[in-house]
Design a protein around this motif. Structure first.
Motif, PDB file in Angstrom:
ATOM      1  N   LYS A  77      51.879  25.489  48.511  1.00  0.00           N
ATOM      2  CA  LYS A  77      52.878  25.500  47.436  1.00  0.00           C
ATOM      3  C   LYS A  77      52.485  26.416  46.283  1.00  0.00           C
ATOM      4  N   ARG A  78      51.210  26.744  46.194  1.00  0.00           N
ATOM      5  CA  ARG A  78      50.736  27.665  45.160  1.00  0.00           C
ATOM      6  C   ARG A  78      49.942  28.784  45.825  1.00  0.00           C
ATOM      7  N   ALA A  79      50.185  29.994  45.371  1.00  0.00           N
ATOM      8  CA  ALA A  79      49.498  31.144  45.958  1.00  0.00           C
ATOM      9  C   ALA A  79      49.322  32.231  44.910  1.00  0.00           C
ATOM     10  N   PHE A  80      48.278  33.018  45.097  1.00  0.00           N
ATOM     11  CA  PHE A  80      48.079  34.199  44.264  1.00  0.00           C
ATOM     12  C   PHE A  80      47.513  35.308  45.135  1.00  0.00           C
ATOM     13  N   LYS A  81      47.664  36.521  44.640  1.00  0.00           N
ATOM     14  CA  LYS A  81      47.095  37.680  45.310  1.00  0.00           C
ATOM     15  C   LYS A  81      46.476  38.594  44.269  1.00  0.00           C
ATOM     16  N   LEU A  82      45.299  39.090  44.590  1.00  0.00           N
ATOM     17  CA  LEU A  82      44.668  40.157  43.829  1.00  0.00           C
ATOM     18  C   LEU A  82      44.772  41.400  44.685  1.00  0.00           C
ATOM     19  N   TYR A  83      45.354  42.431  44.142  1.00  0.00           N
ATOM     20  CA  TYR A  83      45.558  43.683  44.878  1.00  0.00           C
ATOM     21  C   TYR A  83      44.540  44.701  44.396  1.00  0.00           C
ATOM     22  N   PHE A  84      43.925  45.384  45.319  1.00  0.00           N
ATOM     23  CA  PHE A  84      42.999  46.469  45.008  1.00  0.00           C
ATOM     24  C   PHE A  84      43.657  47.735  45.524  1.00  0.00           C
ATOM     25  N   LEU A  85      44.276  48.475  44.609  1.00  0.00           N
ATOM     26  CA  LEU A  85      45.084  49.627  44.987  1.00  0.00           C
ATOM     27  C   LEU A  85      44.224  50.799  45.438  1.00  0.00           C
ATOM     28  N   GLU A  86      42.950  50.736  45.103  1.00  0.00           N
ATOM     29  CA  GLU A  86      41.967  51.708  45.566  1.00  0.00           C
ATOM     30  C   GLU A  86      40.850  50.899  46.216  1.00  0.00           C
ATOM     31  N   GLU A  87      40.125  51.504  47.113  1.00  0.00           N
ATOM     32  CA  GLU A  87      39.038  50.790  47.780  1.00  0.00           C
ATOM     33  C   GLU A  87      37.794  50.856  46.892  1.00  0.00           C
ATOM     34  N   ASP A  88      37.922  50.250  45.699  1.00  0.00           N
ATOM     35  CA  ASP A  88      36.876  50.331  44.691  1.00  0.00           C
ATOM     36  C   ASP A  88      37.126  49.225  43.677  1.00  0.00           C
ATOM     37  N   ILE A  89      36.101  48.419  43.383  1.00  0.00           N
ATOM     38  CA  ILE A  89      36.311  47.326  42.423  1.00  0.00           C
ATOM     39  C   ILE A  89      36.576  47.855  41.019  1.00  0.00           C
ATOM     40  N   LYS A  90      36.201  49.104  40.762  1.00  0.00           N
ATOM     41  CA  LYS A  90      36.448  49.701  39.444  1.00  0.00           C
ATOM     42  C   LYS A  90      37.823  50.366  39.389  1.00  0.00           C
ATOM     43  N   GLY A  91      38.508  50.439  40.507  1.00  0.00           N
ATOM     44  CA  GLY A  91      39.815  51.085  40.569  1.00  0.00           C
ATOM     45  C   GLY A  91      40.929  50.173  40.069  1.00  0.00           C
ATOM     46  N   GLN A  92      42.156  50.634  40.226  1.00  0.00           N
ATOM     47  CA  GLN A  92      43.312  49.859  39.767  1.00  0.00           C
ATOM     48  C   GLN A  92      43.427  48.564  40.555  1.00  0.00           C
ATOM     49  N   LYS A  93      43.705  47.499  39.787  1.00  0.00           N
ATOM     50  CA  LYS A  93      43.869  46.174  40.382  1.00  0.00           C
ATOM     51  C   LYS A  93      45.151  45.553  39.832  1.00  0.00           C
ATOM     52  N   ALA A  94      45.720  44.660  40.607  1.00  0.00           N
ATOM     53  CA  ALA A  94      46.938  43.974  40.172  1.00  0.00           C
ATOM     54  C   ALA A  94      46.865  42.524  40.622  1.00  0.00           C
ATOM     55  N   PHE A  95      47.743  41.707  40.066  1.00  0.00           N
ATOM     56  CA  PHE A  95      47.760  40.262  40.316  1.00  0.00           C
ATOM     57  C   PHE A  95      49.200  39.809  40.480  1.00  0.00           C
ATOM     58  N   SER A  96      49.429  38.880  41.387  1.00  0.00           N
ATOM     59  CA  SER A  96      50.732  38.216  41.485  1.00  0.00           C
ATOM     60  C   SER A  96      50.501  36.760  41.866  1.00  0.00           C
ATOM     61  N   TYR A  97      51.492  35.941  41.587  1.00  0.00           N
ATOM     62  CA  TYR A  97      51.419  34.530  41.979  1.00  0.00           C
ATOM     63  C   TYR A  97      52.788  34.087  42.466  1.00  0.00           C
ATOM     64  N   ALA A  98      52.776  33.020  43.231  1.00  0.00           N
ATOM     65  CA  ALA A  98      54.024  32.500  43.780  1.00  0.00           C
ATOM     66  C   ALA A  98      53.918  30.989  43.926  1.00  0.00           C
ATOM     67  N   VAL A  99      55.080  30.346  43.946  1.00  0.00           N
ATOM     68  CA  VAL A  99      55.129  28.898  44.120  1.00  0.00           C
ATOM     69  C   VAL A  99      56.099  28.546  45.244  1.00  0.00           C
ATOM     70  N   ASN A 100      55.829  27.424  45.870  1.00  0.00           N
ATOM     71  CA  ASN A 100      56.698  26.851  46.900  1.00  0.00           C
ATOM     72  C   ASN A 100      57.030  27.814  48.043  1.00  0.00           C
ATOM     73  N   GLY A 101      56.068  28.639  48.423  1.00  0.00           N
ATOM     74  CA  GLY A 101      56.259  29.526  49.565  1.00  0.00           C
ATOM     75  C   GLY A 101      57.171  30.718  49.321  1.00  0.00           C
ATOM     76  N   LYS A 102      57.669  30.873  48.106  1.00  0.00           N
ATOM     77  CA  LYS A 102      58.546  32.009  47.798  1.00  0.00           C
ATOM     78  C   LYS A 102      57.698  33.251  47.560  1.00  0.00           C
ATOM     79  N   PRO A 103      58.264  34.439  47.772  1.00  0.00           N
ATOM     80  CA  PRO A 103      57.501  35.652  47.475  1.00  0.00           C
ATOM     81  C   PRO A 103      57.336  35.824  45.969  1.00  0.00           C
ATOM     82  N   PRO A 104      56.262  36.478  45.545  1.00  0.00           N
ATOM     83  CA  PRO A 104      56.089  36.705  44.108  1.00  0.00           C
ATOM     84  C   PRO A 104      57.176  37.628  43.584  1.00  0.00           C
ATOM     85  N   SER A 105      57.540  37.441  42.336  1.00  0.00           N
ATOM     86  CA  SER A 105      58.620  38.255  41.774  1.00  0.00           C
ATOM     87  C   SER A 105      58.106  39.475  41.019  1.00  0.00           C
TER      88      SER A 105
END
Length: 139
Positions: A77-105
């Protein structure tokens, strides 16, 4: 005759874990440390995975896969994603979250102002972001 004094050899410091190859760092250090930290916050059923997949945001303009840490709990029912847009921890990163199995907005930037990215900071920022949703502690 004076004895020659040799400079003491400096011990070589082992490289910081953050300097390891990206996937090794993520699989062996970040994901397990984050999971332990989330369990300490009371998320007993947390599931984390580290995978390469396209962004799962409606309207995303790229279907280019990127590395992601995906966390789910509370029977999905709760989910999050950390996105690593580059293959590098110092590179661009993003975050999203979702509830009840719906896709993040939305996808939000993540750790954009940090000059130095460490394991501890990555875990701390993730916990803070989840706590911002009131998902870890009640205010």
């Amino acid at each position: 005759m004076a004895e020659e004094t040799k400079p003491k050899a400096k011990k070589e410091k082992p490289p910081a874990i953050e300097e390891k190859p990206f996937t090794e760092f993520m699989e062996q250090h970040f994901t397990p440390t984050l999971k332990d930290s989330l369990k300490k916050q009371g998320l007993d059923d947390i599931e984390l995975s580290f995978t390469k997949a396209p962004l799962s945001i409606p309207g995303a303009t790229s279907d280019e896969p990127c590395w992601q840490v995906i966390g789910t709990w509370n029977q999905g029912k709760r989910a999050f994603k950390l996105y690593f847009l580059e293959e590098d921890i110092k590179g661009q990163k993003a975050f999203s979250y979702a509830v009840n199995g719906k896709p993040p907005s939305t996808v939000e930037s993540f750790m954009i102002d940090e000059r130095k990215v460490t394991l501890d900071l990555m875990v701390l920022y993730t916990l803070q972001r989840l706590n911002g949703q009131k998902w870890l502690t009640r205010n």
